[in-house]
Design a protein around this motif. Sequence first.
Motif, PDB file in Angstrom:
ATOM      1  N   GLY A 151       0.820  -1.216   0.000  1.00  0.00           N
ATOM      2  CA  GLY A 151       0.000   0.000   0.000  1.00  0.00           C
ATOM      3  C   GLY A 151       0.851   1.261   0.000  1.00  0.00           C
ATOM      4  O   GLY A 151       0.554   2.229  -0.707  1.00  0.00           O
ATOM      5  N   ALA A 152       1.942   1.243   0.777  1.00  0.00           N
ATOM      6  CA  ALA A 152       2.850   2.396   0.812  1.00  0.00           C
ATOM      7  C   ALA A 152       3.517   2.599  -0.546  1.00  0.00           C
ATOM      8  O   ALA A 152       3.618   3.733  -1.037  1.00  0.00           O
ATOM      9  CB  ALA A 152       3.906   2.198   1.901  1.00  0.00           C
ATOM     10  N   ALA A 153       3.965   1.508  -1.166  1.00  0.00           N
ATOM     11  CA  ALA A 153       4.627   1.603  -2.473  1.00  0.00           C
ATOM     12  C   ALA A 153       3.664   2.110  -3.541  1.00  0.00           C
ATOM     13  O   ALA A 153       4.022   2.968  -4.366  1.00  0.00           O
ATOM     14  CB  ALA A 153       5.196   0.237  -2.864  1.00  0.00           C
ATOM     15  N   ARG A 161       3.430  10.131  -9.800  1.00  0.00           N
ATOM     16  CA  ARG A 161       2.791  10.327 -11.107  1.00  0.00           C
ATOM     17  C   ARG A 161       1.773  11.463 -11.105  1.00  0.00           C
ATOM     18  O   ARG A 161       1.597  12.128 -12.121  1.00  0.00           O
ATOM     19  CB  ARG A 161       2.105   9.033 -11.545  1.00  0.00           C
ATOM     20  N   ARG A 162       1.110  11.683  -9.959  1.00  0.00           N
ATOM     21  CA  ARG A 162       0.024  12.664  -9.939  1.00  0.00           C
ATOM     22  C   ARG A 162       0.345  13.906  -9.125  1.00  0.00           C
ATOM     23  O   ARG A 162      -0.345  14.911  -9.242  1.00  0.00           O
ATOM     24  CB  ARG A 162      -1.251  12.005  -9.415  1.00  0.00           C
ATOM     25  N   GLY A 163       1.350  13.778  -8.253  1.00  0.00           N
ATOM     26  CA  GLY A 163       1.800  14.944  -7.489  1.00  0.00           C
ATOM     27  C   GLY A 163       0.869  15.403  -6.385  1.00  0.00           C
ATOM     28  O   GLY A 163       1.027  16.501  -5.870  1.00  0.00           O
ATOM     29  N   ARG A 164      -0.085  14.582  -5.979  1.00  0.00           N
ATOM     30  CA  ARG A 164      -1.017  14.970  -4.909  1.00  0.00           C
ATOM     31  C   ARG A 164      -0.386  14.709  -3.543  1.00  0.00           C
ATOM     32  O   ARG A 164       0.054  13.604  -3.244  1.00  0.00           O
ATOM     33  CB  ARG A 164      -2.327  14.203  -5.045  1.00  0.00           C
ATOM     34  N   LEU A 165      -0.369  15.738  -2.714  1.00  0.00           N
ATOM     35  CA  LEU A 165       0.256  15.645  -1.400  1.00  0.00           C
ATOM     36  C   LEU A 165      -0.413  14.596  -0.523  1.00  0.00           C
ATOM     37  O   LEU A 165       0.248  13.916   0.266  1.00  0.00           O
ATOM     38  CB  LEU A 165       0.226  17.014  -0.712  1.00  0.00           C
ATOM     39  N   SER A 166      -1.730  14.431  -0.658  1.00  0.00           N
ATOM     40  CA  SER A 166      -2.455  13.442   0.157  1.00  0.00           C
ATOM     41  C   SER A 166      -1.921  12.034  -0.080  1.00  0.00           C
ATOM     42  O   SER A 166      -1.871  11.214   0.845  1.00  0.00           O
ATOM     43  CB  SER A 166      -3.952  13.492  -0.138  1.00  0.00           C
ATOM     44  N   LEU A 167      -1.476  11.735  -1.302  1.00  0.00           N
ATOM     45  CA  LEU A 167      -0.904  10.418  -1.606  1.00  0.00           C
ATOM     46  C   LEU A 167       0.445  10.241  -0.927  1.00  0.00           C
ATOM     47  O   LEU A 167       0.777   9.152  -0.459  1.00  0.00           O
ATOM     48  CB  LEU A 167      -0.781  10.231  -3.114  1.00  0.00           C
ATOM     49  N   ALA A 168       1.232  11.308  -0.855  1.00  0.00           N
ATOM     50  CA  ALA A 168       2.521  11.246  -0.158  1.00  0.00           C
ATOM     51  C   ALA A 168       2.302  11.014   1.333  1.00  0.00           C
ATOM     52  O   ALA A 168       3.013  10.224   1.968  1.00  0.00           O
ATOM     53  CB  ALA A 168       3.316  12.523  -0.387  1.00  0.00           C
ATOM     54  N   ILE A 169       1.304  11.687   1.895  1.00  0.00           N
ATOM     55  CA  ILE A 169       0.989  11.523   3.319  1.00  0.00           C
ATOM     56  C   ILE A 169       0.514  10.096   3.590  1.00  0.00           C
ATOM     57  O   ILE A 169       0.939   9.459   4.559  1.00  0.00           O
ATOM     58  CB  ILE A 169      -0.060  12.560   3.771  1.00  0.00           C
ATOM     59  N   LEU A 170      -0.362   9.591   2.719  1.00  0.00           N
ATOM     60  CA  LEU A 170      -0.834   8.215   2.873  1.00  0.00           C
ATOM     61  C   LEU A 170       0.321   7.232   2.769  1.00  0.00           C
ATOM     62  O   LEU A 170       0.413   6.294   3.572  1.00  0.00           O
ATOM     63  CB  LEU A 170      -1.892   7.898   1.805  1.00  0.00           C
ATOM     64  N   SER A 171       1.211   7.449   1.820  1.00  0.00           N
ATOM     65  CA  SER A 171       2.365   6.567   1.661  1.00  0.00           C
ATOM     66  C   SER A 171       3.241   6.580   2.913  1.00  0.00           C
ATOM     67  O   SER A 171       3.660   5.534   3.406  1.00  0.00           O
ATOM     68  CB  SER A 171       3.189   6.987   0.438  1.00  0.00           C
ATOM     69  N   GLY A 172       3.492   7.776   3.440  1.00  0.00           N
ATOM     70  CA  GLY A 172       4.295   7.887   4.663  1.00  0.00           C
ATOM     71  C   GLY A 172       3.632   7.210   5.851  1.00  0.00           C
ATOM     72  O   GLY A 172       4.298   6.548   6.662  1.00  0.00           O
TER      73      GLY A 172
END
Length: 197
Positions: A151-153, A161-172
């Motif tokens: 899920g993190a990967a 690919r999309r540059g959305r900060l929410s995805l970076a936060i979710l990944s972290g």
Amino acid sequence: MRTLKLFFSTRPFMSLLFLALAVRLLAFAVHMPDLERPLIKDSYVYHTMAIGLIAGEGIRDEGQLSAVAQPLYPLFLASVYSISDNSRTAVIIIQMLLSALTVLIIAAMTRELAGERSSVAAGVIASLYWPLAMAATHILTETLFIFLLAGAAYSFMLFQRRGRLSLAILSGFLLGLSCLTRAVTLYMAFLAAVLIL
């Protein structure tokens, strides 16, 4: 047979989920006689940690309070045990669901990277991969860890690919949870930082 083929072609992810669950149910049937045996080695350690948490004694490793053990899997076990009367079967059922969802994450990542046909192929391979299915039938960290790491990967790949900060936060967040499951993930945070830079 034609209806099945049509269903698979129009709903590939639903089909992969059914296939993954069917393989994991087969693995559960194979493993069922072992449920009557006492837990040993790491499974026993995680089980006793979870029982200690339920009793309010904290995480204990070999009878001693421990801050060294990664806490998420014992917490996961304790939460399932507390609502299922210490049922190992309940843990395995939840782990089978997590394992099947991992198959979908693998397929989704592959679709993003290589297209629909490759996605289905990767999903079928992951569904049928017996060690992944069998891991879900044991009281061990592997299933939860692989689910969180995948899920993190996937979240990180979508962020790139999309540059959305929410995805970076979710990944972290998922990467942090995977670190709390198995500490080996700590090294991946540095790799992610290098990729972002």
